[in-house]
Design a protein around this motif. Structure first.
Motif, PDB file in Angstrom:
ATOM      1  N   LEU A 117       0.638  -1.314   0.137  1.00  0.00           N
ATOM      2  CA  LEU A 117      -0.109   0.108  -0.061  1.00  0.00           C
ATOM      3  C   LEU A 117       0.876   1.193  -0.073  1.00  0.00           C
ATOM      4  CD1 LEU A 117      -2.887  -1.056   2.503  1.00  0.00           C
ATOM      5  CD2 LEU A 117      -3.018  -0.633   0.044  1.00  0.00           C
ATOM      6  N   ALA A 118       2.037   1.234   0.616  1.00  0.00           N
ATOM      7  CA  ALA A 118       2.729   2.368   0.712  1.00  0.00           C
ATOM      8  C   ALA A 118       3.649   2.851  -0.756  1.00  0.00           C
ATOM      9  CB  ALA A 118       4.012   2.270   1.714  1.00  0.00           C
ATOM     10  N   ILE A 155       4.151   6.195  -4.242  1.00  0.00           N
ATOM     11  CA  ILE A 155       5.454   6.367  -5.218  1.00  0.00           C
ATOM     12  C   ILE A 155       5.341   6.016  -6.270  1.00  0.00           C
ATOM     13  CG2 ILE A 155       7.603   5.528  -4.972  1.00  0.00           C
ATOM     14  CD1 ILE A 155       7.268   4.903  -1.816  1.00  0.00           C
ATOM     15  N   LEU A 156       4.605   4.845  -6.760  1.00  0.00           N
ATOM     16  CA  LEU A 156       4.552   4.423  -8.151  1.00  0.00           C
ATOM     17  C   LEU A 156       3.788   5.425  -9.115  1.00  0.00           C
ATOM     18  CD1 LEU A 156       4.223   0.587  -7.742  1.00  0.00           C
ATOM     19  CD2 LEU A 156       5.993   1.703  -8.579  1.00  0.00           C
ATOM     20  N   ASN A 157       2.805   6.019  -8.358  1.00  0.00           N
ATOM     21  CA  ASN A 157       2.018   7.134  -8.874  1.00  0.00           C
ATOM     22  C   ASN A 157       2.573   8.157  -9.389  1.00  0.00           C
ATOM     23  OD1 ASN A 157       0.189   9.882  -8.160  1.00  0.00           O
ATOM     24  ND2 ASN A 157      -0.842   8.548  -9.693  1.00  0.00           N
ATOM     25  N   LEU A 158       3.619   8.652  -8.530  1.00  0.00           N
ATOM     26  CA  LEU A 158       4.278   9.960  -8.623  1.00  0.00           C
ATOM     27  C   LEU A 158       5.653   9.707  -9.515  1.00  0.00           C
ATOM     28  CD1 LEU A 158       4.308  11.471  -4.923  1.00  0.00           C
ATOM     29  CD2 LEU A 158       3.038  12.145  -6.848  1.00  0.00           C
ATOM     30  N   SER A 159       6.203   8.333  -9.452  1.00  0.00           N
ATOM     31  CA  SER A 159       7.384   8.210 -10.155  1.00  0.00           C
ATOM     32  C   SER A 159       7.387   7.951 -11.527  1.00  0.00           C
ATOM     33  CB  SER A 159       8.316   7.135  -9.246  1.00  0.00           C
ATOM     34  OG  SER A 159       8.403   7.682  -8.066  1.00  0.00           O
ATOM     35  N   PHE A 160       6.490   7.230 -11.991  1.00  0.00           N
ATOM     36  CA  PHE A 160       6.197   6.851 -13.313  1.00  0.00           C
ATOM     37  C   PHE A 160       5.395   7.512 -13.941  1.00  0.00           C
ATOM     38  CE2 PHE A 160       8.071   3.434 -10.897  1.00  0.00           C
ATOM     39  CZ  PHE A 160       9.301   3.078 -11.679  1.00  0.00           C
ATOM     40  N   PRO A 161       5.335   7.903 -15.408  1.00  0.00           N
ATOM     41  CA  PRO A 161       4.435   8.655 -16.085  1.00  0.00           C
ATOM     42  C   PRO A 161       3.304   7.864 -16.564  1.00  0.00           C
ATOM     43  CG  PRO A 161       6.366   8.172 -17.396  1.00  0.00           C
ATOM     44  CD  PRO A 161       6.537   7.673 -16.004  1.00  0.00           C
ATOM     45  N   GLU A 162       2.125   8.367 -16.985  1.00  0.00           N
ATOM     46  CA  GLU A 162       0.969   7.814 -17.402  1.00  0.00           C
ATOM     47  C   GLU A 162       1.423   6.918 -18.722  1.00  0.00           C
ATOM     48  OE1 GLU A 162      -2.691   9.850 -18.010  1.00  0.00           O
ATOM     49  OE2 GLU A 162      -2.174  10.788 -16.125  1.00  0.00           O
ATOM     50  N   HIS A 175       3.104   2.481 -13.545  1.00  0.00           N
ATOM     51  CA  HIS A 175       2.269   3.622 -13.223  1.00  0.00           C
ATOM     52  C   HIS A 175       1.067   3.171 -12.557  1.00  0.00           C
ATOM     53  CE1 HIS A 175       0.816   7.825 -12.938  1.00  0.00           C
ATOM     54  NE2 HIS A 175      -0.447   7.376 -13.546  1.00  0.00           N
ATOM     55  N   ILE A 176       0.714   3.752 -11.528  1.00  0.00           N
ATOM     56  CA  ILE A 176      -0.436   3.625 -10.648  1.00  0.00           C
ATOM     57  C   ILE A 176      -1.546   5.008 -10.723  1.00  0.00           C
ATOM     58  CG2 ILE A 176      -1.681   3.101  -8.611  1.00  0.00           C
ATOM     59  CD1 ILE A 176      -0.145   0.608  -9.543  1.00  0.00           C
ATOM     60  N   SER A 177      -2.692   4.691 -11.421  1.00  0.00           N
ATOM     61  CA  SER A 177      -3.331   5.944 -11.543  1.00  0.00           C
ATOM     62  C   SER A 177      -3.853   6.501 -10.350  1.00  0.00           C
ATOM     63  CB  SER A 177      -4.767   5.439 -12.382  1.00  0.00           C
ATOM     64  OG  SER A 177      -5.718   4.640 -11.554  1.00  0.00           O
ATOM     65  N   GLY A 178      -4.075   7.992 -10.431  1.00  0.00           N
ATOM     66  CA  GLY A 178      -4.709   8.627  -9.322  1.00  0.00           C
ATOM     67  C   GLY A 178      -5.795   8.187  -8.886  1.00  0.00           C
ATOM     68  N   TYR A 179      -6.937   7.731  -9.676  1.00  0.00           N
ATOM     69  CA  TYR A 179      -7.998   7.050  -9.458  1.00  0.00           C
ATOM     70  C   TYR A 179      -7.840   5.980  -8.265  1.00  0.00           C
ATOM     71  CZ  TYR A 179     -12.478   4.291  -9.642  1.00  0.00           C
ATOM     72  OH  TYR A 179     -13.442   3.395  -9.266  1.00  0.00           O
ATOM     73  N   THR A 180      -6.844   5.007  -8.808  1.00  0.00           N
ATOM     74  CA  THR A 180      -6.697   3.918  -7.706  1.00  0.00           C
ATOM     75  C   THR A 180      -6.078   4.417  -6.461  1.00  0.00           C
ATOM     76  OG1 THR A 180      -5.839   2.354  -9.651  1.00  0.00           O
ATOM     77  CG2 THR A 180      -5.242   1.794  -7.607  1.00  0.00           C
ATOM     78  N   ILE A 181      -5.317   5.354  -6.372  1.00  0.00           N
ATOM     79  CA  ILE A 181      -4.955   6.143  -5.121  1.00  0.00           C
ATOM     80  C   ILE A 181      -6.030   6.485  -4.284  1.00  0.00           C
ATOM     81  CG2 ILE A 181      -3.173   7.892  -3.914  1.00  0.00           C
ATOM     82  CD1 ILE A 181      -1.987   5.733  -5.282  1.00  0.00           C
ATOM     83  N   THR A 216      -6.184  18.926  -4.976  1.00  0.00           N
ATOM     84  CA  THR A 216      -5.931  17.966  -6.155  1.00  0.00           C
ATOM     85  C   THR A 216      -4.766  17.688  -6.640  1.00  0.00           C
ATOM     86  OG1 THR A 216      -6.177  20.042  -7.539  1.00  0.00           O
ATOM     87  CG2 THR A 216      -8.454  19.062  -6.741  1.00  0.00           C
ATOM     88  N   ALA A 217      -3.811  18.257  -6.121  1.00  0.00           N
ATOM     89  CA  ALA A 217      -2.428  17.953  -6.622  1.00  0.00           C
ATOM     90  C   ALA A 217      -2.112  16.567  -6.387  1.00  0.00           C
ATOM     91  CB  ALA A 217      -1.352  18.860  -6.034  1.00  0.00           C
ATOM     92  N   ALA A 218      -1.299  16.005  -7.058  1.00  0.00           N
ATOM     93  CA  ALA A 218      -0.947  14.649  -7.040  1.00  0.00           C
ATOM     94  C   ALA A 218      -0.107  14.192  -5.720  1.00  0.00           C
ATOM     95  CB  ALA A 218      -0.202  13.773  -8.223  1.00  0.00           C
ATOM     96  N   SER A 219       0.774  15.257  -5.329  1.00  0.00           N
ATOM     97  CA  SER A 219       1.573  15.179  -4.234  1.00  0.00           C
ATOM     98  C   SER A 219       0.906  15.142  -3.076  1.00  0.00           C
ATOM     99  CB  SER A 219       2.829  16.274  -4.252  1.00  0.00           C
ATOM    100  OG  SER A 219       2.197  17.471  -4.406  1.00  0.00           O
ATOM    101  N   THR A 220      -0.242  16.093  -2.938  1.00  0.00           N
ATOM    102  CA  THR A 220      -1.056  16.497  -1.843  1.00  0.00           C
ATOM    103  C   THR A 220      -1.790  14.984  -1.384  1.00  0.00           C
ATOM    104  OG1 THR A 220      -1.255  18.699  -2.403  1.00  0.00           O
ATOM    105  CG2 THR A 220      -2.667  17.734  -0.658  1.00  0.00           C
ATOM    106  N   LYS A 221      -2.321  14.466  -2.619  1.00  0.00           N
ATOM    107  CA  LYS A 221      -3.169  13.227  -2.679  1.00  0.00           C
ATOM    108  C   LYS A 221      -2.180  12.061  -1.961  1.00  0.00           C
ATOM    109  CE  LYS A 221      -6.635  14.121  -5.833  1.00  0.00           C
ATOM    110  NZ  LYS A 221      -7.354  13.624  -7.405  1.00  0.00           N
ATOM    111  N   ALA A 222      -1.078  12.164  -2.387  1.00  0.00           N
ATOM    112  CA  ALA A 222      -0.176  10.963  -1.999  1.00  0.00           C
ATOM    113  C   ALA A 222       0.379  11.226  -0.418  1.00  0.00           C
ATOM    114  CB  ALA A 222       1.149  11.244  -2.702  1.00  0.00           C
ATOM    115  N   VAL A 223       0.475  12.424   0.017  1.00  0.00           N
ATOM    116  CA  VAL A 223       0.457  12.621   1.612  1.00  0.00           C
ATOM    117  C   VAL A 223      -0.535  12.319   2.406  1.00  0.00           C
ATOM    118  CG1 VAL A 223       1.095  14.388   3.369  1.00  0.00           C
ATOM    119  CG2 VAL A 223       2.359  14.608   1.177  1.00  0.00           C
TER     120      VAL A 223
END
Length: 371
Positions: A30-31, A35-42, A47-53, A206-213
């Protein structure tokens, strides 16, 4: 040994070595997702989509709520059909801060939220005082469900209300709050509730980094809640709580007053539910009175039953399993989900009283005997 003791004896001790291995493995997986969402491009296979996160974050919030319910139902024998109100109150407390953080970026470009401008409010109501301060709203996340649970529980437990009667009044409580929050003149957004959030602590929601945190904070607090609940149920306090569940009259006979034990675990469960609701709101982007519907509280009971109540891990498994099925069913067969949910609950009640976790343990014992 009575039937209740036999049923719950299957789940001791908390937790076995394979269980700890599974917890660590699931935590690592889960952790890694954000990381996969932010580190790899679509388009990348990793890549893990923002929807999955967002979906996994929502499921973790549900898992915390289910575990909180299991603390009072599985270990103390108190079946609540009103935990949705505690979940929603935590969400509204955080939502207040997020609404005020919108500032003048709303449709009406006012310091007041759009729904208040539309209803011709001139200023914030008193209960919104200081809600522009993040840490005060975080205190409200704990205080709002905690105070309600303490007051409600004190009068209910002192009056010796238990069993189905207690379950009915908890359902009545959440229904009453839902009707109150649906009203436009209460200052909670009416039908639509709170939505269209822009920022949290100055960062874009809505930023990907904020969602990750937010996702990682949710994962950390879910683990923290699991360890706290495990410490409680394996301590002397936990044994008293199980005594309340299995033989409350005997407990009173030897000198214990169940009131304060039930009140403690009931209030703690409500606070954990409120924290889950507060984590839910910025990740999903909305909180409205439908979260207080009796149906939502009943779903929490189903999560705990499907996974295996009285086990802590069971409700987490149940929350992920049932909501995963719900996400698939509502996309593939939207009209059939409620029938499927009812069928799941009936099958679990008839054939899997110990839920998924209990079934796994039976299979393990069967393999051991055959070997």
């Amino acid at each position: 040994m009575n039937n209740a003791s036999k049923s719950y004896a299957l789940r001791e001790p908390l937790f076995s070595r394979p269980a700890w291995t599974g917890i660590v493995a699931c935590t690592i997986v889960l952790a890694l997702l954000p990381i996969l969402n932010l580190s790899f491009p679509e388009g990348s296979t990793l890549h893990i989509s923002g929807y999955t996160i967002g979906l996994a974050g929502k499921f973790m919030c549900y898992a915390m709520a289910a575990m909180a319910l299991d603390l009072v139902w599985g270990y103390t024998g108190i079946l609540s059909l009103g935990h949705g109100v505690f979940f929603a109150l935590g969400g509204y407390a955080h939502g207040m801060y997020l609404m005020r953080a919108i500032g003048r970026d709303g449709v009406y470009q006012s310091n007041l939220p759009d729904f208040m401008v539309f209803l011709d409010w001139k200023t914030y109501p008193w209960y919104w005082s200081l809600t522009d301060h993040f840490w005060w709203c975080m205190a409200l996340v704990i205080l709002a469900p905690g105070v309600l649970a303490f007051v409600f529980g004190y009068f209910a437990f002192r009056s010796r209300i238990k069993g189905v009667y207690f379950s009915i009044i908890t359902q009545a409580m959440t229904f009453a709050f839902m009707l109150l929050f649906f009203r436009n003149d209460t200052g909670f957004g009416g039908n639509n509730g709170f939505t269209d959030f822009k920022r949290i602590l100055g960062y874009s929601v809505t930023a990907a980094s904020t969602k990750a945190v937010l996702y990682l904070i949710t994962l950390g607090l879910l683990l923290g809640a699991l360890l706290l609940c495990r410490w409680i149920v394996t301590s002397k306090l936990g044994r008293v709580l199980q005594g309340v569940r299995d033989a409350e009259s005997r407990l009173m006979f030897i000198g214990y007053d169940p009131l304060w034990f039930k009140l403690f675990v009931w209030t703690l469960s409500a606070v954990l539910c409120g924290i889950a609701g507060a984590l839910y709101v910025p990740q999903v982007g909305i909180i409205n009175p439908s979260e207080m519907s009796p149906g939502n509280s009943i779903e929490m009971v189903i999560w705990a039953a499907v996974g295996g109540r009285g086990s802590l891990l069971g409700p987490i498994i149940g929350a992920f399993t049932v909501n995963g099925l719900k996400s698939w069913f509502t996309a593939a067969f939207p009209d059939l989900w409620l029938y499927a949910l009812g069928l799941i609950f009936v099958l679990v009640t008839l054939f899997m009283q110990d839920g998924i976790l209990g079934l796994v343990k039976k299979l393990k014992r069967g393999n051991g005997e055959s070997a």
